[in-house]
Write a protein that holds these residues in place. Sequence first.
Motif, short mmCIF file in Angstrom:
data_model
loop_
_atom_site.label_atom_id
_atom_site.label_comp_id
_atom_site.label_asym_id
_atom_site.label_seq_id
_atom_site.Cartn_x
_atom_site.Cartn_y
_atom_site.Cartn_z
N SER A 185 0.66 -1.03 0.19
CA SER A 185 0.01 0.04 -0.05
C SER A 185 0.81 1.22 0.25
CB SER A 185 -0.92 -0.07 1.10
OG SER A 185 -1.82 -1.11 0.97
N LYS A 186 1.87 1.26 -0.99
CA LYS A 186 2.76 2.43 -0.98
C LYS A 186 3.39 2.67 -2.40
CE LYS A 186 7.04 0.55 0.98
NZ LYS A 186 7.94 0.78 1.98
N HIS A 187 3.69 3.92 -2.77
CA HIS A 187 4.43 4.06 -3.93
C HIS A 187 5.99 3.61 -3.64
CE1 HIS A 187 0.93 6.41 -5.38
NE2 HIS A 187 1.54 6.10 -6.48
N ILE A 188 6.74 3.44 -4.27
CA ILE A 188 8.21 3.17 -4.30
C ILE A 188 8.75 3.96 -5.22
CG2 ILE A 188 10.06 1.79 -4.40
CD1 ILE A 188 8.19 -0.63 -3.30
N SER A 189 9.52 5.02 -5.02
CA SER A 189 10.27 5.88 -5.94
C SER A 189 11.58 5.17 -6.58
CB SER A 189 10.64 7.28 -5.11
OG SER A 189 9.60 7.90 -5.02
N ILE A 190 11.68 5.15 -7.84
CA ILE A 190 12.75 4.72 -8.60
C ILE A 190 13.13 5.56 -9.58
CG2 ILE A 190 13.49 2.73 -9.98
CD1 ILE A 190 11.20 1.07 -8.62
N GLY A 191 14.58 5.56 -9.60
CA GLY A 191 15.28 6.58 -10.58
C GLY A 191 16.28 5.92 -11.51
N GLY A 192 16.56 6.49 -12.34
CA GLY A 192 17.90 5.80 -13.14
C GLY A 192 17.22 5.57 -14.55
N THR A 193 18.34 4.85 -15.35
CA THR A 193 18.04 4.38 -16.64
C THR A 193 17.75 3.19 -16.86
OG1 THR A 193 20.45 4.00 -16.96
CG2 THR A 193 19.55 6.31 -17.33
N LEU A 194 16.97 2.80 -17.82
CA LEU A 194 16.23 1.53 -18.49
C LEU A 194 16.41 1.51 -19.92
CD1 LEU A 194 13.01 1.23 -16.11
CD2 LEU A 194 15.02 -0.35 -15.90
N HIS A 195 17.05 0.30 -20.15
CA HIS A 195 17.07 -0.17 -21.67
C HIS A 195 16.85 -1.72 -21.63
CE1 HIS A 195 18.24 3.87 -22.74
NE2 HIS A 195 19.06 3.90 -21.83
N ALA A 196 16.37 -2.12 -22.78
CA ALA A 196 16.26 -3.50 -23.05
C ALA A 196 17.52 -4.32 -22.60
CB ALA A 196 15.65 -3.81 -24.02
N ASP A 197 18.74 -3.80 -22.92
CA ASP A 197 19.84 -4.35 -22.71
C ASP A 197 20.81 -3.86 -21.51
OD1 ASP A 197 20.64 -1.99 -23.76
OD2 ASP A 197 21.98 -2.68 -25.43
N LYS A 198 20.36 -2.79 -20.67
CA LYS A 198 21.18 -2.10 -19.71
C LYS A 198 20.04 -1.41 -18.69
CE LYS A 198 24.90 0.83 -18.60
NZ LYS A 198 25.71 1.73 -19.27
N VAL A 199 20.41 -2.01 -17.61
CA VAL A 199 19.41 -1.37 -16.48
C VAL A 199 20.45 -0.92 -15.33
CG1 VAL A 199 18.11 -2.07 -14.58
CG2 VAL A 199 17.70 -2.95 -16.69
#
Length: 120
Positions: A31-45
């Motif tokens: 029952s909460k939001h989880i903040s996530i930042g950064g870069t996401l690509h199909a070949d690199k996280v």
Amino acid sequence: MESNPRAVIAFIAACIINNQKKSSVYDYGQSKHISIGGTLHADKVNVFDYDQSCHITGLGRNGKLNLFHYGNSHHIQLTITGTKFKGFDYGTGSHFNGTVNRNSITVFDYGKSSYFNYTI
């Protein structure tokens, strides 16, 4: 699989499948939001979970990502095919699979024998 890694996996899968940049995931189980930042690509996280204060990084190709969760110090394998994903959490030794329907994500965690729902 523990709650935060499962939520982050749902976030990663949904962002890659939808080719969207988002900044949080809502975990209905917690029952909460989880903040996530950064870069996401199909070949690199390379993302940061602000709730657990840790990085999740990894590389892959052809829809298969090998991730490392620094908060829990273990690997997570994630395979994405179309709007579905599956994988293995080496920290808990459990498989999971899920589906993405626009901004809604459902994950079945075999270790918990339960479904979990998320929204990005």
